[in-house]
Enzyme design. Structure first.
Site, short mmCIF file in Angstrom:
data_model
loop_
_atom_site.label_atom_id
_atom_site.label_comp_id
_atom_site.label_asym_id
_atom_site.label_seq_id
_atom_site.Cartn_x
_atom_site.Cartn_y
_atom_site.Cartn_z
N ASP A 13 -11.04 -17.37 15.79
CA ASP A 13 -12.08 -18.27 16.29
C ASP A 13 -11.44 -19.30 17.23
O ASP A 13 -10.56 -20.06 16.82
CB ASP A 13 -12.76 -18.95 15.10
CG ASP A 13 -14.08 -19.61 15.48
OD1 ASP A 13 -14.98 -19.61 14.64
OD2 ASP A 13 -14.18 -20.14 16.60
N ASP A 110 -16.63 -16.57 21.39
CA ASP A 110 -15.41 -17.24 20.93
C ASP A 110 -14.92 -16.77 19.58
O ASP A 110 -14.14 -17.47 18.94
CB ASP A 110 -15.62 -18.75 20.90
CG ASP A 110 -16.70 -19.16 19.92
OD1 ASP A 110 -17.49 -18.29 19.52
OD2 ASP A 110 -16.76 -20.34 19.56
N GLU A 111 -15.36 -15.60 19.11
CA GLU A 111 -14.83 -15.17 17.83
C GLU A 111 -14.86 -13.65 17.68
O GLU A 111 -15.67 -12.97 18.31
CB GLU A 111 -15.55 -15.83 16.66
CG GLU A 111 -17.03 -15.64 16.64
CD GLU A 111 -17.65 -16.32 15.42
OE1 GLU A 111 -17.30 -15.97 14.29
OE2 GLU A 111 -18.50 -17.21 15.62
#
Length: 360
Positions: A13, A110-111
């Site tokens: 993350d 974002d992950e």
DNA sequence: TCTGGGGTCCTAGGACCC
DNA sequence: TCTGGGGTCCTAGGACCC
């Protein structure tokens, strides 16, 4: 019995991803409170997408009205959302993860989950952090778990720029006394309904009678929440390409729409945009949904399955406009959304359905 | 404080059929 | 007369996530 390395799930993350991307291309913003949201104009109806850690110190977080955020942080730098820039940065990150030879399941900008077989997951997590930083200049945190639920939750304990491991053996020690809302998939509504059964903590959820949960939430969600309380979930990391089931476009109007003509024109415009999104996928539309938010905060939906799947713009627009015709003409409209659902390609549904994000 | 935009999945209840 | 029971499809709405 094989004695190979253990299978682990890592959840990667990025730290304050959007704000970090903005700071990378404007180094003079480093250390300043940065807020990204809407068109970057705090006088408009919009919300915060991401706030830098400096801005979070003032109590600003994502989802907060931009106007309020600006009031809390008088000298904040407020920037517009630049989706193409974040998509590009995200792809660079994901390519870097794939370059490590792991199976990568992308969850969002974002992950991602990655599946690995190793006897030293911490060492691998640090290699991941170093590789991402080296390739993109972005910092990330990594959660290590024996399944996706635990890996995902572990990341929160590693932030920022850290690594944390959460497994069956440490689940209750780490999570047992925490409120149910800390679980991935439990939000404010469900946590309140659980509290109505005197279930407040993760341990209490784990110990709850499954029949009570099924009675409250239904056969699927009841069982799901029961497993969530015990940290149980899939450990399968699936890197098959994401296939969207549908597309939607939504607009919150800076001024409410007041006449049926205005509403009809706006719905037609949105439906046409949605058609453009779906036609790129090469699959026909089989259902159209209209979502309306009236002022102050009351949402209605209208849905219609089409007589037959269609790839014609006019069919999609006509269906949406017909749904608009069923609305109350006297209410002020604050938000409109049009969604088109698409028929799956040959071979059917490639994704096993599960309650959180379809992929957990 | 007064709530974006893009997604996914689940549930209840009515219609309809045999 | 005062009306079964199971299955499936469809719509409206709710909840959650990033």
């Amino acid at each position: 019995m094989s004695a190979g390395p253990t299978h682990w799930v890592l959840h990667v993350d990025l730290d304050q991803f959007i704000a970090a991307v903005e700071v990378l291309r404007r180094p003079e913003l480093a250390g300043r409170p940065v807020i990204v949201g809407g068109r970057g104009d705090p006088t408009e109806r919009a919300v915060v997408s991401t706030a830098s850690y400096e801005a979070r110190e003032f109590g600003v977080g994502s989802g907060m009205p931009l106007r309020l955020a600006a009031r809390k942080v008088p000298d904040a730098v407020i920037l517009p959302v630049d989706a193409p820039a974040y998509t590009e940065a995200s792809e660079h990150v994901m390519d870097t993860l794939r370059g490590l030879g792991a199976v990568v399941e992308v969850l969002g900008w974002d992950e991602a989950f990655i599946g690995v077989d190793t006897d030293d997951p911490e060492a691998l997590a640090e290699r991941v952090r170093a590789a991402v930083l080296d390739a993109t200049q972005l910092h990330c945190s990594v959660g290590i778990g024996d399944n996706k639920v635990r890996a995902k939750i572990a990341t929160g304990f590693g932030k920022p720029r850290g690594v944390f491991r959460l497994t069956r053996d440490t689940w209750f020690e780490v999570m047992g006394d925490r409120p149910t809302i800390d679980l991935w998939g439990v939000g404010s509504k469900v946590s309140k309904r659980l509290a109505g059964h005197d279930i407040h903590t993760v341990r209490e959820l784990a110990d709850a009678d499954e029949a009570v949960l099924v009675g409250e939430f239904g056969p699927r969600m009841g069982v799901w929440y029961s497993q969530l309380g015990r940290g149980i979930g899939s450990a399968v990391v699936d890197d098959s390409p994401w296939i969207a089931r549908g597309h939607s476009r939504e607009t919150t109007y800076q001024r409410n729409l007041t006449t049926p003509d205005e509403v009809r024109d706006a719905v037609g415009e949105l439906a046409s945009q949605v058609f453009d999104d779906t036609v790129r996928e090469g699959r026909p539309v089989f259902r159209v949904t209209l979502k309306v938010r009236y002022a102050p905060f009351f949402t209605q939906t209208r849905a219609r399955k089409l007589a037959a799947p269609t790839s014609e713009r006019a069919d999609v627009v006509d269906a949406a406009v017909a749904l608009a015709g069923t609305l109350d003409p006297d209410r002020e409209v604050r938000l409109l959304g049009v969604r088109a659902e698409m028929v799956m390609p040959e071979g059917g549904d490639p994704v096993e359905r599960t309650p959180v994000r379809g992929r957990l």
